[in-house]
Design a protein around this motif. Structure first.
Motif, PDB file in Angstrom:
ATOM      1  N   ALA A  56      -7.310   8.839   5.621  1.00 43.12           N
ATOM      2  CA  ALA A  56      -7.703   9.660   4.089  1.00 43.12           C
ATOM      3  C   ALA A  56      -7.451   9.879   3.465  1.00 43.12           C
ATOM      4  N   GLU A  57      -6.140  11.230   3.775  1.00 41.75           N
ATOM      5  CA  GLU A  57      -5.404  11.409   3.134  1.00 41.75           C
ATOM      6  C   GLU A  57      -4.234  10.232   2.863  1.00 41.75           C
ATOM      7  N   ALA A  58      -4.011   9.669   3.684  1.00 41.79           N
ATOM      8  CA  ALA A  58      -2.434   8.883   2.909  1.00 41.79           C
ATOM      9  C   ALA A  58      -3.394   7.813   1.786  1.00 41.79           C
ATOM     10  N   LYS A  59      -4.770   7.702   2.210  1.00 40.85           N
ATOM     11  CA  LYS A  59      -4.893   6.601   0.585  1.00 40.85           C
ATOM     12  C   LYS A  59      -4.917   7.574  -0.399  1.00 40.85           C
ATOM     13  N   ARG A  60      -5.626   8.880  -0.452  1.00 42.11           N
ATOM     14  CA  ARG A  60      -5.396   9.618  -1.751  1.00 42.11           C
ATOM     15  C   ARG A  60      -3.850   9.685  -2.064  1.00 42.11           C
ATOM     16  N   THR A  61      -2.905   9.615  -0.973  1.00 39.82           N
ATOM     17  CA  THR A  61      -1.337   9.777  -1.464  1.00 39.82           C
ATOM     18  C   THR A  61      -1.092   8.503  -2.481  1.00 39.82           C
ATOM     19  N   GLN A  62      -1.294   7.170  -2.240  1.00 42.30           N
ATOM     20  CA  GLN A  62      -1.750   6.150  -2.305  1.00 42.30           C
ATOM     21  C   GLN A  62      -1.828   6.257  -3.673  1.00 42.30           C
ATOM     22  N   GLU A  63      -3.372   6.407  -3.716  1.00 44.22           N
ATOM     23  CA  GLU A  63      -3.459   6.296  -5.600  1.00 44.22           C
ATOM     24  C   GLU A  63      -3.327   7.027  -6.082  1.00 44.22           C
ATOM     25  N   GLU A  64      -2.541   8.771  -6.055  1.00 43.77           N
ATOM     26  CA  GLU A  64      -2.086   8.956  -6.732  1.00 43.77           C
ATOM     27  C   GLU A  64      -0.894   8.833  -7.049  1.00 43.77           C
ATOM     28  N   LEU A  65      -0.229   7.755  -6.614  1.00 42.76           N
ATOM     29  CA  LEU A  65       1.349   7.139  -6.402  1.00 42.76           C
ATOM     30  C   LEU A  65       1.564   5.784  -7.123  1.00 42.76           C
ATOM     31  N   ILE A  66       0.162   5.345  -7.009  1.00 47.48           N
ATOM     32  CA  ILE A  66      -0.169   4.152  -7.865  1.00 47.48           C
ATOM     33  C   ILE A  66      -0.194   4.442  -9.629  1.00 47.48           C
ATOM     34  N   GLU A  67      -1.155   5.760  -9.060  1.00 49.76           N
ATOM     35  CA  GLU A  67      -0.833   5.933 -10.856  1.00 49.76           C
ATOM     36  C   GLU A  67      -0.095   6.285 -12.041  1.00 49.76           C
ATOM     37  N   LEU A  68       0.549   7.495 -10.547  1.00 51.83           N
ATOM     38  CA  LEU A  68       1.896   8.138 -11.385  1.00 51.83           C
ATOM     39  C   LEU A  68       2.809   7.112 -12.257  1.00 51.83           C
ATOM     40  N   LEU A  69       3.025   6.006 -11.117  1.00 51.27           N
ATOM     41  CA  LEU A  69       4.071   5.424 -11.589  1.00 51.27           C
ATOM     42  C   LEU A  69       3.765   3.670 -11.899  1.00 51.27           C
ATOM     43  N   GLU A  70       2.252   3.948 -12.639  1.00 50.53           N
ATOM     44  CA  GLU A  70       1.326   2.300 -12.638  1.00 50.53           C
ATOM     45  C   GLU A  70       1.686   1.358 -12.220  1.00 50.53           C
ATOM     46  N   LEU A  71       1.137   0.993 -10.448  1.00 48.65           N
ATOM     47  CA  LEU A  71       1.660   0.005  -9.808  1.00 48.65           C
ATOM     48  C   LEU A  71       0.357  -0.894  -9.833  1.00 48.65           C
ATOM     49  N   ALA A  72      -0.368  -0.934 -10.834  1.00 50.25           N
ATOM     50  CA  ALA A  72      -1.947  -1.064 -10.144  1.00 50.25           C
ATOM     51  C   ALA A  72      -1.193  -2.232 -10.567  1.00 50.25           C
ATOM     52  N   PRO A  73      -0.722  -2.564 -11.276  1.00 49.62           N
ATOM     53  CA  PRO A  73      -1.031  -4.547 -11.406  1.00 49.62           C
ATOM     54  C   PRO A  73       0.272  -4.850 -10.996  1.00 49.62           C
ATOM     55  N   LEU A  74       0.837  -4.699 -10.016  1.00 51.20           N
ATOM     56  CA  LEU A  74       2.098  -4.870  -9.398  1.00 51.20           C
ATOM     57  C   LEU A  74       1.145  -5.691  -7.488  1.00 51.20           C
ATOM     58  N   LEU A  75       0.387  -4.636  -7.375  1.00 49.84           N
ATOM     59  CA  LEU A  75       0.248  -4.383  -5.436  1.00 49.84           C
ATOM     60  C   LEU A  75       0.024  -5.681  -5.253  1.00 49.84           C
ATOM     61  N   ASN A  76      -0.134  -6.943  -5.883  1.00 50.85           N
ATOM     62  CA  ASN A  76      -0.434  -8.130  -5.146  1.00 50.85           C
ATOM     63  C   ASN A  76       0.410  -9.230  -5.156  1.00 50.85           C
ATOM     64  N   ARG A  77       1.272  -8.984  -6.306  1.00 47.81           N
ATOM     65  CA  ARG A  77       2.513  -9.882  -5.978  1.00 47.81           C
ATOM     66  C   ARG A  77       3.523  -9.704  -4.794  1.00 47.81           C
ATOM     67  N   PRO A  78       4.183 -10.760  -4.413  1.00 45.18           N
ATOM     68  CA  PRO A  78       5.378 -10.395  -3.784  1.00 45.18           C
ATOM     69  C   PRO A  78       5.902  -9.824  -3.831  1.00 45.18           C
ATOM     70  N   VAL A  79       6.646  -9.455  -3.322  1.00 45.81           N
ATOM     71  CA  VAL A  79       7.725  -8.152  -4.123  1.00 45.81           C
ATOM     72  C   VAL A  79       8.893  -9.395  -4.441  1.00 45.81           C
ATOM     73  N   ARG A  80       9.106 -10.373  -3.012  1.00 46.49           N
ATOM     74  CA  ARG A  80      10.560 -10.875  -4.193  1.00 46.49           C
ATOM     75  C   ARG A  80      10.503 -11.368  -6.259  1.00 46.49           C
TER      76      ARG A  80
END
Lengths: 262, 259, 318
Positions: C129-153
């Motif tokens: 639960a806590e990790a999910k919260r931190t992850q959401e926070e980081l995703i929001e701060l770094l604007e990662l939402a559109p990137l999450l499902n694309r391969p890193v390469r």
């Protein structure tokens, strides 16, 4: 295009020296003839098979090791790597044909490969001194000619499979299949004469023996004079077939490469 | 508990990575069968000439080949990919990230990159062993002890590879070394009693492929002396310990030498 | 949070012979030379601080960072990070720190970033639960939402670095080591990374230790700098005082309406203008003086570029 050949050879030699560690390992990885030598030595120890005693076994496999090495190449991996990474494009732009370059690279490493083989040869000679034989001059001559042809076929085979990399990711997988069949049919793992009849008959028609068994048998003095020229002629046919196929697949591949882009 | 979770997560990640590349199951299975065919063919040629060799019949020697094929499958699926990945890490400088994870580095490195598809080779090898087991009339006890010894043998192989990987910190181009060892292991497709002298010693104790393929085959025949079997198990444990030491030592060197 | 005392790192590097003969010879006789990467370094950093390590290439900044994170063993000296000896690589220690290296990544190359996040969550034993919260926070701060499902390469360098930061911070470490995090990034990405680091430092109270070549990174993020050159500590203190101490203060440039005199009090004629280099405290008086003495057409007060300050500092021998 061939004017630069001597220079290429020189550079190739320097490269071979620089990569000497890799070369040593490369030579040492062909342990199969040595393993087969031990096994068949054991078989012959319980009683010679036809004309095959322990000395004959050792001779056969030592020659197999040597001929294997002077006819081996690694161009299928080079081609795969270069095609995959796009390194082939600059090669195609040079006035020298890439295949000529690879040939030079292969030939340049010969002296070093011979040097690395020497201790192995000495070791085997010390282990089974009865393998020593005096070949007749004509067997030597024909044997060497045959070895050259064998080299040409083996190299061309690798070019064919390497060129498949222009078309498919499975090039190396297919080469592995070829290599498996080759190891069975070329006399690499066992003398063809000792194979079951049906297999021996089948292998007479396949190209694999032309890349190894023919020169080895000639050099070992296992071939009667009247059969020798026939074997060489068969080899020549295979040389034509393989070199032709290699040229064809290469050209088709390059055409595709140019169409698709690097 | 968290260790189990970590291991599962690592294996899941490596599985997902492999699945990214269109894995051709049928192609791999065909390859495995073909490969098994030409691994066993020389055996038939040899035994065609000599019905028994050093006390081994063709069926008994077939068990050795079967265990050899299983070992090759394990190497290709679980060991080689990890080795290549570690070499790549050291070369690219990303090995540091492995060290920063709160999990034992050796465990991480043994699991993080696998090619599960190659396990098909193990299935084929098991088939060969099954055929040989029937031919020698192996019972449950024999099968069990053979399996145990096979597992010990695989542990040995893993330890051997750990030593090879440990050397990756010293000589970065270690992939060639792995080819060399693979070529040496090729000797394991024949019963080790066929070799003599130095070669036999090397293949039993130095590059212990003899233990991996021959001992389980002997157990299958019901001819493995309990002392030899226990000795082999003990050897596997000791070798694993030595491999662990080699690993920690080279990590120590890595952490004092890398810049 | 971080205590370093008399840290030293010396590498012994084998000298390789030239050519074929040389390499043959080097098999038999091993000549080594010693390279001192870090010499007698001492400093202490409090929790929550943001400190920048500055220095030329090969100065020992990365080496120091690696010693602090436990990747490298020092030749001598002590360091204590978050109460631990880093070399022991205690899992509890590894959960309290994180290291992000520019140009190198821990993200799984062929998979989308969320898989690396999942892996790290498991490896660090984080409460879901806590990790999910931190992850959401980081995703929001770094604007990662559109990137999450694309391969890193398939991501750009800047996008990768942002994901890299998220993966590194999932376990909410107390210390964040950053080694050249903005190297190779375009301006927009650099700004985003800087803004994020400052924000995260404020939100989580994590101590930030940053090395960089880019003055803009340091200037934007680090009120305190530690300058390392030739492996030795050259300066440890507030950034603004660095310019003061080594930049020769500020440069006052006065353009006169008529021709400028050769000298005027603290001013000297340079390129047709009156120039004075003074410590900050004296600038006001000098400006006042100039305004009263001459007819001023233009006046400017310049800070010395930090690059000049630093080159001077680096050129200085310890």
């Amino acid at each position: 295009m061939f004017r630069a050949f001597p220079t290429l050879l020189r550079i190739g030699l320097a490269e071979a020296v620089a990569y000497r560690a890799e070369l040593v390992i490369w030579v040492l990885t062909a342990t199969a003839p040595l393993i087969s030598m031990f096994i068949w030595d054991r078989v012959a120890a319980e009683g010679p098979l036809g004309g095959w005693g322990q000395g004959e076994m050792a001779r056969y496999f030592l020659l197999t090791l040597i001929v294997r090495h002077i006819t081996s190449s690694w161009v299928v991996w080079e081609l795969n790597e270069n095609i995959r990474t796009g390194g082939l494009s600059p090669m195609l732009l040079r006035p020298m044909h890439p295949l000529v370059f690879f040939v030079a690279q292969n030939l340049a490493a010969m002296p070093l490969r011979a040097v690395i083989l020497a201790p192995l040869m000495v070791g085997v000679l010390w282990w089974r001194p009865e393998l020593v034989w005096t070949p007749e001059p004509w067997t030597l001559v024909l044997g060497l000619v045959s070895a050259v042809f064998a080299w040409a076929i083996a190299f061309s085979a690798q070019v064919i499979f390497g060129s498949l990399a222009f078309f498919s990711q499975q090039s190396l997988g297919l080469f592995n299949v070829y290599f498996g069949l080759w190891s069975l049919g070329s006399g690499y793992l066992f003398p063809l004469e000792l194979a079951p009849d049906w297999l021996r008959q089948l292998l007479l028609w396949l190209p694999f023996r032309a890349t190894l068994a023919t020169p080895v048998e000639l050099l070992a003095g296992l071939v009667a004079r009247e059969d020798a020229l026939g074997l060489i002629a068969a080899q020549l046919v295979w040389v034509g077939v393989f070199v032709g196929l290699a040229a064809m697949t290469w050209n088709l591949g390059v055409k595709r490469h140019e169409a698709v882009g690097a | 508990m968290s260790l189990g979770v970590s291991i599962l997560a690592l294996m899941r990640a490596s599985l997902l990575t492999t699945m990214r590349y269109r894995a051709n199951f049928i192609g791999e299975a065909a390859m495995a069968v073909a490969w098994a065919a030409w691994t066993t063919a020389p055996l038939f040629v040899v035994f065609d000439q000599a019905p028994t060799l050093a006390g081994w019949t063709a069926e008994e020697a077939l068990a050795v080949v079967g265990f050899f094929i299983i070992a090759q499958g394990v190497l290709e699926a679980l060991v080689d990919p990890n080795l290549r990945a570690v070499v790549e890490h050291v070369r690219q400088g990303t090995f540091d990230f492995v060290l920063l994870k709160p999990i034992d580095a050796q465990l991480y490195v043994s699991l993080h990159r696998t090619e599960p598809l190659k396990l098909v080779h193990c299935l084929v090898g098991a088939g060969v062993v099954a055929y040989a087991a029937r031919a020698v009339d192996a019972g449950a006890v024999e099968l069990l002890s053979a399996t145990l010894l096979m597992l010990a043998g695989l542990t040995l192989l893993h330890s051997l590879w750990t030593v090879v990987v440990s050397s990756a910190f010293f000589f970065v181009k270690v992939d060639n070394l792995s080819w060399l060892i693979r070529a040496g292991l090729d000797a394991g497709r024949w019963p080790v009693s066929l070799y003599r002298g130095v070669v036999r010693f090397v293949l039993t104790f130095v590059l212990p492929i003899g233990l991996v393929t021959t001992y389980p085959a002997l157990a299958l025949r019901g001819e493995l002396k309990p002392s030899a079997g226990l000795g082999a198990l003990g050897f596997a444990v000791i070798f694993a310990g030595l491999a662990r030491i080699a690993w920690t030592q080279s990590l120590r060197r890595y952490s004092s030498a890398s810049s | 949070m971080i205590q370093v005392t008399a840290l030293n790192k010396v590498y012994t590097v084998p000298k390789r012979g030239e050519g074929l003969w040389g390499s043959l010879r080097s098999i038999f006789s091993r000549e080594v030379e010693e390279v001192r990467a870090v010499a007698d370094l001492s400093f202490s950093i409090q929790a929550g601080e943001r400190v920048g390590f500055l220095g030329p290439n090969g100065a020992g900044k990365t080496t120091t960072l690696k010693m602090l994170s436990g990747l490298l063993v020092p030749t001598s000296g002590q360091r204590v990070v978050a109460g631990f000896d880093p070399s022991k690589r205690d899992p509890a220690f590894l959960r309290r720190i994180t290291l992000v290296m520019g140009q190198k990544q821990q993200l799984l190359w062929d998979l989308p970033p969320k898989e690396t996040f999942a892996l790290n969550r498991a490896l660090f034993g984080l409460d879901e639960a806590e990790a999910k919260r931190t992850q959401e926070e980081l995703i929001e701060l770094l604007e990662l939402a559109p990137l999450l499902n694309r391969p890193v390469r398939n991501l750009s360098l800047g996008e990768r670095m942002k994901c890299e930061l998220a993966a590194a911070l999932l376990h909410r470490p107390d210390v964040l080591f950053l080694d050249e995090p903005t190297i190779g990034l375009d301006v927009r990405a650099q700004v985003a990374v800087r803004r994020f680091i400052a924000e995260w430092n404020e939100r989580s109270g994590a101590t930030v230790v940053l090395t960089s070549h880019y003055m803009a990174d340091i200037a934007a993020l680090c009120p305190r700098v530690i300058v390392i050159a030739g492996g030795a500590l050259r300066y440890d203190g507030p950034l603004k005082d660095l310019a003061e101490r080594y930049g020769g203060g500020r440069k006052v440039v006065v353009r006169t309406r008529d021709e400028a005199p050769e000298t005027l009090g603290p001013f000297v004629r340079e390129d047709g203008a009156l120039v004075a280099r003074l410590p900050s405290a004296e600038v006001a008086a000098a400006v006042d003086f100039a305004l009263r003495q001459v007819a001023v057409a233009d006046l400017s007060i310049e800070e010395p570029p930090l690059e000049d300050v630093l080159s001077k500092l680096f050129a200085e021998r310890a």
